[in-house]
Write a protein that holds these residues in place. Structure first.
Motif, PDB file in Angstrom:
ATOM      1  N   ALA A  99      43.974  37.250  34.390  1.00 25.90           N
ATOM      2  CA  ALA A  99      44.283  35.812  34.375  1.00 25.90           C
ATOM      3  C   ALA A  99      43.081  35.023  34.898  1.00 25.90           C
ATOM      4  CB  ALA A  99      45.509  35.522  35.237  1.00 25.90           C
ATOM      5  N   PRO A 100      42.344  34.368  34.019  1.00 24.84           N
ATOM      6  CA  PRO A 100      41.193  33.578  34.476  1.00 24.84           C
ATOM      7  C   PRO A 100      41.589  32.375  35.323  1.00 24.84           C
ATOM      8  CG  PRO A 100      41.100  34.023  32.104  1.00 24.84           C
ATOM      9  CD  PRO A 100      42.464  34.392  32.566  1.00 24.84           C
ATOM     10  N   SER A 101      42.831  31.891  35.200  1.00 20.31           N
ATOM     11  CA  SER A 101      43.255  30.701  35.922  1.00 20.31           C
ATOM     12  C   SER A 101      43.421  31.003  37.411  1.00 20.31           C
ATOM     13  CB  SER A 101      44.578  30.180  35.355  1.00 20.31           C
ATOM     14  OG  SER A 101      45.113  29.169  36.180  1.00 20.31           O
ATOM     15  N   ARG A 153      46.497  33.101  39.424  1.00 24.51           N
ATOM     16  CA  ARG A 153      46.245  34.210  40.352  1.00 24.51           C
ATOM     17  C   ARG A 153      46.850  33.928  41.723  1.00 24.51           C
ATOM     18  NH1 ARG A 153      40.980  33.792  38.228  1.00 24.51           N
ATOM     19  NH2 ARG A 153      40.234  32.967  40.227  1.00 24.51           N
ATOM     20  N   LEU A 154      46.731  32.679  42.169  1.00 22.77           N
ATOM     21  CA  LEU A 154      47.290  32.327  43.472  1.00 22.77           C
ATOM     22  C   LEU A 154      48.806  32.480  43.468  1.00 22.77           C
ATOM     23  CD1 LEU A 154      47.045  31.072  46.321  1.00 22.77           C
ATOM     24  CD2 LEU A 154      47.214  28.826  45.222  1.00 22.77           C
ATOM     25  N   ARG A 155      49.453  32.013  42.409  1.00 27.84           N
ATOM     26  CA  ARG A 155      50.904  32.009  42.372  1.00 27.84           C
ATOM     27  C   ARG A 155      51.493  33.392  42.154  1.00 27.84           C
ATOM     28  NH1 ARG A 155      54.599  28.593  37.997  1.00 27.84           N
ATOM     29  NH2 ARG A 155      56.646  29.264  38.785  1.00 27.84           N
ATOM     30  N   HIS A 156      50.882  34.194  41.279  1.00 30.69           N
ATOM     31  CA  HIS A 156      51.492  35.460  40.879  1.00 30.69           C
ATOM     32  C   HIS A 156      50.856  36.684  41.539  1.00 30.69           C
ATOM     33  CE1 HIS A 156      54.025  33.657  37.768  1.00 30.69           C
ATOM     34  NE2 HIS A 156      52.999  32.867  37.484  1.00 30.69           N
ATOM     35  N   VAL A 157      49.734  36.530  42.203  1.00 31.03           N
ATOM     36  CA  VAL A 157      49.085  37.683  42.832  1.00 31.03           C
ATOM     37  C   VAL A 157      48.921  37.464  44.342  1.00 31.03           C
ATOM     38  CG1 VAL A 157      47.027  39.141  42.892  1.00 31.03           C
ATOM     39  CG2 VAL A 157      47.865  38.235  40.704  1.00 31.03           C
ATOM     40  N   LEU A 193      42.035  41.860  43.443  1.00 36.72           N
ATOM     41  CA  LEU A 193      41.563  40.535  43.037  1.00 36.72           C
ATOM     42  C   LEU A 193      40.746  40.613  41.754  1.00 36.72           C
ATOM     43  CD1 LEU A 193      40.585  39.049  46.513  1.00 36.72           C
ATOM     44  CD2 LEU A 193      42.661  38.631  45.181  1.00 36.72           C
ATOM     45  N   ASP A 194      39.908  41.639  41.614  1.00 40.17           N
ATOM     46  CA  ASP A 194      39.115  41.795  40.392  1.00 40.17           C
ATOM     47  C   ASP A 194      40.013  42.039  39.187  1.00 40.17           C
ATOM     48  OD1 ASP A 194      36.808  41.436  41.835  1.00 40.17           O
ATOM     49  OD2 ASP A 194      36.431  43.582  42.105  1.00 40.17           O
ATOM     50  N   ALA A 195      41.047  42.858  39.374  1.00 40.47           N
ATOM     51  CA  ALA A 195      41.984  43.098  38.273  1.00 40.47           C
ATOM     52  C   ALA A 195      42.722  41.817  37.903  1.00 40.47           C
ATOM     53  CB  ALA A 195      42.978  44.186  38.665  1.00 40.47           C
TER      54      ALA A 195
END
Length: 296
Positions: A198-200, A204-208, A191-193
């Motif tokens: 990606a600040p958005s 982050r939700l969609r791609h991670v 999550l930190d990476a």
């Protein structure tokens, strides 16, 4: 020495089978034997005082010509197409909400999970009060803003959607627990990476986050689909399949055929069709997601 090793191996195998025996007996008695019985009944005609006669696929032809069966299939498909995605999306949203750190998070988790621990009959009775045409809470709220109420469970246009609302309310909190456990298993380093890259939050939700939750999503969707085809408790209390079969689902129709009309042969054929339908839906889900799910 080899003989001693062989005796030890055979003894371990016997012990393993003895440990498995209780589970195998239960599976055979309550899973495999009923399945075999349903298959046998589906291809035989039975009548009181008359020996069973082989009928082949006659019962399945009768199902295809049965208007109530076709109505139940349509109702169940619509029911699954609405309740499964809505329950899963709502469960994910609730899990993301209660996974954050803020005051009162425990109370919010409890509020989301409370419908799950209620017995299905008790939950249906609660919603029966909400949907009552004259004294129901929903119609009273509508009357307060000048909107005429309606008979939610007695109208062919609203009976099935009313059942969908109850199911979504009941199941979303249950599926939230699986998503919450999966979110808490994601390492903080990942999550930190992701925050650095990606600040958005949406990116982050969609791609991670969502790719990491893919195994949980598959598990939840398959279970939600199975639940959509095995609903029967709410129907007993709320609609009993009415009005005019507008809310009849496959398992409720199966119950009526087997226990109300005492037609074991027709019920067996309906059971086989229901099992095949569930197997096809689950297999299709696994096939569609086979390249999108990665287990850690």
């Amino acid at each position: 020495m080899p003989a001693t090793h062989a005796r030890r191996t055979s003894g371990q195998a016997a012990q393993a089978w003895l440990l498995l025996l209780p589970a195998l007996v239960l599976l055979a008695a309550f899973t495999y034997w009923p399945i075999a019985g349903s298959l046998w009944h589906s291809v035989h005609l039975q009548a009181p005082g008359v020996p069973p006669a082989f009928a082949g696929v006659e019962q399945f032809h009768a199902l295809m010509d049965d208007p109530v069966f076709r109505q139940a299939v349509r109702n169940n498909l619509w029911y699954a197409l609405v309740t499964v995605p809505v329950s899963v999306v709502l469960a994910l949203a609730m899990a993301l909400w209660v996974n954050q750190r803020y005051a009162g998070r425990g109370l919010l988790r409890l509020a989301f999970f409370t419908p799950t621990v209620l017995p299905m009959v008790a939950a249906a009775n609660v919603w029966l009060f909400f949907y009552a045409p004259d004294i129901g809470l929903l119609n009273r709220l509508l009357a307060g803003v000048g909107i005429a109420g309606r008979n939610w469970l007695g109208d062919t246009d609203t009976a099935l959607p009313a059942l969908m609302v109850v199911t979504i309310w009941k199941e979303a909190g249950f599926f939230m627990i699986f998503y919450l456990a999966a979110l808490q298993s994601i390492s903080t380093e990942q999550l930190d990476a992701a925050r650095l890259e990606a600040p958005s939050a949406w990116y982050r939700l969609r791609h991670v986050v969502l790719p990491l939750l893919a195994p949980t999503t598959l598990f939840v969707v398959v279970n939600a689909l199975i639940n959509a085809f095995k609903l029967i408790d709410h129907l007993f209390v709320l609609t009993r399949g009415g009005p005019n079969n507008a809310s009849t689902l496959l398992l409720y129709y199966l119950y009526e055929i087997a226990f109300r009309f005492q037609d074991a042969s027709y019920a067996g054929a309906l059971t086989v069709v229901l099992l095949v339908l569930l197997a096809l839906c689950s297999g299709l889900q696994f096939w569609l997601t086979r390249n999108r799910i990665h287990y850690r």
